[in-house]
Design a protein around this motif. Structure first.
Motif, PDB file in Angstrom:
ATOM      1  N   ASN A  81      35.702 -27.511  85.340  1.00  0.00           N
ATOM      2  CA  ASN A  81      36.577 -27.564  84.156  1.00  0.00           C
ATOM      3  C   ASN A  81      38.026 -27.906  84.482  1.00  0.00           C
ATOM      4  OD1 ASN A  81      37.623 -25.206  85.200  1.00  0.00           O
ATOM      5  ND2 ASN A  81      37.026 -23.915  83.468  1.00  0.00           N
ATOM      6  N   GLY A  82      38.348 -28.126  85.750  1.00  0.00           N
ATOM      7  CA  GLY A  82      39.679 -28.575  86.134  1.00  0.00           C
ATOM      8  C   GLY A  82      40.692 -27.489  86.389  1.00  0.00           C
ATOM      9  N   THR A  83      40.373 -26.233  86.108  1.00  0.00           N
ATOM     10  CA  THR A  83      41.375 -25.181  86.267  1.00  0.00           C
ATOM     11  C   THR A  83      41.711 -24.912  87.733  1.00  0.00           C
ATOM     12  OG1 THR A  83      39.637 -23.494  86.136  1.00  0.00           O
ATOM     13  CG2 THR A  83      40.808 -24.033  84.100  1.00  0.00           C
ATOM     14  N   GLY A  84      40.802 -25.215  88.658  1.00  0.00           N
ATOM     15  CA  GLY A  84      41.066 -24.970  90.076  1.00  0.00           C
ATOM     16  C   GLY A  84      42.093 -25.910  90.674  1.00  0.00           C
ATOM     17  N   ASP A  85      42.084 -27.160  90.282  1.00  0.00           N
ATOM     18  CA  ASP A  85      42.992 -28.143  90.881  1.00  0.00           C
ATOM     19  C   ASP A  85      43.883 -28.845  89.851  1.00  0.00           C
ATOM     20  OD1 ASP A  85      41.128 -29.702  89.589  1.00  0.00           O
ATOM     21  OD2 ASP A  85      40.357 -30.655  91.408  1.00  0.00           O
ATOM     22  N   ASN A  86      43.825 -28.390  88.603  1.00  0.00           N
ATOM     23  CA  ASN A  86      44.605 -28.982  87.511  1.00  0.00           C
ATOM     24  C   ASN A  86      44.316 -30.470  87.309  1.00  0.00           C
ATOM     25  OD1 ASN A  86      45.873 -26.680  86.534  1.00  0.00           O
ATOM     26  ND2 ASN A  86      47.533 -26.835  88.029  1.00  0.00           N
ATOM     27  N   VAL A  87      43.095 -30.875  87.595  1.00  0.00           N
ATOM     28  CA  VAL A  87      42.639 -32.226  87.298  1.00  0.00           C
ATOM     29  C   VAL A  87      41.562 -32.086  86.228  1.00  0.00           C
ATOM     30  CG1 VAL A  87      41.527 -34.307  88.171  1.00  0.00           C
ATOM     31  CG2 VAL A  87      43.171 -33.072  89.612  1.00  0.00           C
ATOM     32  N   PHE A  88      41.879 -32.527  85.030  1.00  0.00           N
ATOM     33  CA  PHE A  88      41.003 -32.354  83.884  1.00  0.00           C
ATOM     34  C   PHE A  88      40.366 -33.694  83.530  1.00  0.00           C
ATOM     35  CE2 PHE A  88      44.280 -29.173  83.848  1.00  0.00           C
ATOM     36  CZ  PHE A  88      43.553 -28.003  83.663  1.00  0.00           C
ATOM     37  N   VAL A  89      39.054 -33.736  83.532  1.00  0.00           N
ATOM     38  CA  VAL A  89      38.310 -34.977  83.340  1.00  0.00           C
ATOM     39  C   VAL A  89      37.291 -34.766  82.225  1.00  0.00           C
ATOM     40  CG1 VAL A  89      36.778 -36.649  84.446  1.00  0.00           C
ATOM     41  CG2 VAL A  89      38.573 -35.523  85.789  1.00  0.00           C
ATOM     42  N   THR A  90      37.221 -35.728  81.319  1.00  0.00           N
ATOM     43  CA  THR A  90      36.204 -35.669  80.268  1.00  0.00           C
ATOM     44  C   THR A  90      34.931 -36.363  80.735  1.00  0.00           C
ATOM     45  OG1 THR A  90      36.924 -37.743  79.270  1.00  0.00           O
ATOM     46  CG2 THR A  90      37.933 -35.721  78.423  1.00  0.00           C
ATOM     47  N   ALA A  91      33.863 -36.091  80.042  1.00  0.00           N
ATOM     48  CA  ALA A  91      32.610 -36.803  80.287  1.00  0.00           C
ATOM     49  C   ALA A  91      32.754 -38.223  79.744  1.00  0.00           C
ATOM     50  CB  ALA A  91      31.450 -36.094  79.586  1.00  0.00           C
ATOM     51  N   SER A  92      31.888 -39.117  80.194  1.00  0.00           N
ATOM     52  CA  SER A  92      31.892 -40.463  79.621  1.00  0.00           C
ATOM     53  C   SER A  92      31.374 -40.376  78.184  1.00  0.00           C
ATOM     54  CB  SER A  92      31.046 -41.410  80.468  1.00  0.00           C
ATOM     55  OG  SER A  92      29.737 -40.925  80.626  1.00  0.00           O
ATOM     56  N   TYR A  93      31.674 -41.413  77.405  1.00  0.00           N
ATOM     57  CA  TYR A  93      31.216 -41.422  76.022  1.00  0.00           C
ATOM     58  C   TYR A  93      29.695 -41.417  75.961  1.00  0.00           C
ATOM     59  CZ  TYR A  93      35.892 -42.453  74.302  1.00  0.00           C
ATOM     60  OH  TYR A  93      37.207 -42.382  73.994  1.00  0.00           O
ATOM     61  N   MET A 109      39.218 -29.121  76.024  1.00  0.00           N
ATOM     62  CA  MET A 109      40.090 -29.369  77.167  1.00  0.00           C
ATOM     63  C   MET A 109      41.514 -28.908  76.858  1.00  0.00           C
ATOM     64  SD  MET A 109      40.811 -32.914  79.214  1.00  0.00           S
ATOM     65  CE  MET A 109      39.195 -32.978  79.956  1.00  0.00           C
ATOM     66  N   TRP A 110      41.994 -29.194  75.644  1.00  0.00           N
ATOM     67  CA  TRP A 110      43.320 -28.737  75.228  1.00  0.00           C
ATOM     68  C   TRP A 110      43.414 -27.218  75.373  1.00  0.00           C
ATOM     69  CZ3 TRP A 110      47.947 -30.780  73.487  1.00  0.00           C
ATOM     70  CH2 TRP A 110      48.826 -29.879  72.871  1.00  0.00           C
ATOM     71  N   LYS A 111      42.396 -26.534  74.867  1.00  0.00           N
ATOM     72  CA  LYS A 111      42.409 -25.069  74.919  1.00  0.00           C
ATOM     73  C   LYS A 111      42.398 -24.571  76.368  1.00  0.00           C
ATOM     74  CE  LYS A 111      40.230 -20.998  72.949  1.00  0.00           C
ATOM     75  NZ  LYS A 111      39.263 -20.506  71.966  1.00  0.00           N
ATOM     76  N   THR A 112      41.648 -25.244  77.239  1.00  0.00           N
ATOM     77  CA  THR A 112      41.604 -24.859  78.649  1.00  0.00           C
ATOM     78  C   THR A 112      42.973 -25.043  79.298  1.00  0.00           C
ATOM     79  OG1 THR A 112      39.270 -25.464  78.801  1.00  0.00           O
ATOM     80  CG2 THR A 112      40.493 -25.335  80.871  1.00  0.00           C
ATOM     81  N   ILE A 113      43.654 -26.131  78.995  1.00  0.00           N
ATOM     82  CA  ILE A 113      44.947 -26.437  79.616  1.00  0.00           C
ATOM     83  C   ILE A 113      46.066 -25.584  79.026  1.00  0.00           C
ATOM     84  CG2 ILE A 113      46.706 -28.235  79.924  1.00  0.00           C
ATOM     85  CD1 ILE A 113      44.348 -30.286  79.883  1.00  0.00           C
ATOM     86  N   ILE A 114      46.134 -25.505  77.706  1.00  0.00           N
ATOM     87  CA  ILE A 114      47.244 -24.852  77.012  1.00  0.00           C
ATOM     88  C   ILE A 114      46.999 -23.365  76.790  1.00  0.00           C
ATOM     89  CG2 ILE A 114      48.672 -24.892  74.894  1.00  0.00           C
ATOM     90  CD1 ILE A 114      49.029 -27.328  76.761  1.00  0.00           C
ATOM     91  N   GLY A 115      45.730 -22.984  76.650  1.00  0.00           N
ATOM     92  CA  GLY A 115      45.415 -21.574  76.443  1.00  0.00           C
ATOM     93  C   GLY A 115      45.245 -21.182  74.986  1.00  0.00           C
ATOM     94  N   GLU A 116      45.343 -22.138  74.095  1.00  0.00           N
ATOM     95  CA  GLU A 116      45.132 -21.843  72.672  1.00  0.00           C
ATOM     96  C   GLU A 116      44.561 -23.070  71.986  1.00  0.00           C
ATOM     97  OE1 GLU A 116      49.474 -22.610  70.710  1.00  0.00           O
ATOM     98  OE2 GLU A 116      49.300 -20.827  71.961  1.00  0.00           O
ATOM     99  N   ASP A 117      43.958 -22.862  70.810  1.00  0.00           N
ATOM    100  CA  ASP A 117      43.380 -23.964  70.058  1.00  0.00           C
ATOM    101  C   ASP A 117      44.466 -24.927  69.601  1.00  0.00           C
ATOM    102  OD1 ASP A 117      40.744 -23.049  70.211  1.00  0.00           O
ATOM    103  OD2 ASP A 117      40.948 -21.820  68.412  1.00  0.00           O
ATOM    104  N   LEU A 118      44.150 -26.205  69.526  1.00  0.00           N
ATOM    105  CA  LEU A 118      45.048 -27.210  68.992  1.00  0.00           C
ATOM    106  C   LEU A 118      45.026 -27.102  67.479  1.00  0.00           C
ATOM    107  CD1 LEU A 118      46.881 -29.686  69.306  1.00  0.00           C
ATOM    108  CD2 LEU A 118      44.811 -31.099  69.313  1.00  0.00           C
TER     109      LEU A 118
END
Length: 128
Positions: A81-93, A109-118
């Motif tokens: 989920n990217g939290t270990g290295d701060n590299v956040f990647v989405t799946a392909s379409y 992903m926004w919630k994981t990075i920012i900590g709250e819902d967009l």
């Protein structure tokens, strides 16, 4: 009058498949094609060694096709989920034509990075 755009989901059960087939069509009304022309995208998850043949039910809906481009892409998913290295990647379409899964993934992903819902609520501007 003519339809200027549409989305069709061809159900897997009716096609005796494991995955739905998606058709998304837009037209000259969207300024993406010449007058009275349409652009369609047909997609699914490949189930056999002949992916183009799998799409024939959708091609039949489209009628005469003037030009066709075919590509097959691998579906890729992030390894974490990217939290270990701060590299956040989405799946392909995925093959869906409405981008619901991609949108949900970006919101998560926004919630994981920012900590709250967009919050996408659009509030009216205050008049001064």
């Amino acid at each position: 009058g003519p339809a200027y755009s549409c989305q069709i989901i061809m159900p897997q059960k009716q096609l005796k498949r494991k995955n739905d087939i998606y058709v998304m069509m837009v037209s000259w009304a969207h300024n993406i094609a010449a007058q009275d022309k349409y652009v369609a995208i047909v997609s699914t998850v490949v189930e056999t060694s002949d992916p183009e043949k799998e799409l024939e039910p959708a091609y039949k809906l489209l009628g005469k096709i003037h030009e066709k481009f075919v590509s097959v892409s691998d579906l890729r998913v992030p390894v974490d989920n990217g939290t270990g290295d701060n590299v956040f990647v989405t799946a392909s379409y995925d093959p869906t034509s409405h981008f619901e899964d991609a949108s949900s993934e970006v919101l998560q992903m926004w919630k994981t990075i920012i900590g709250e819902d967009l919050d996408l609520t659009v509030l009216p501007e205050e008049d001064d």
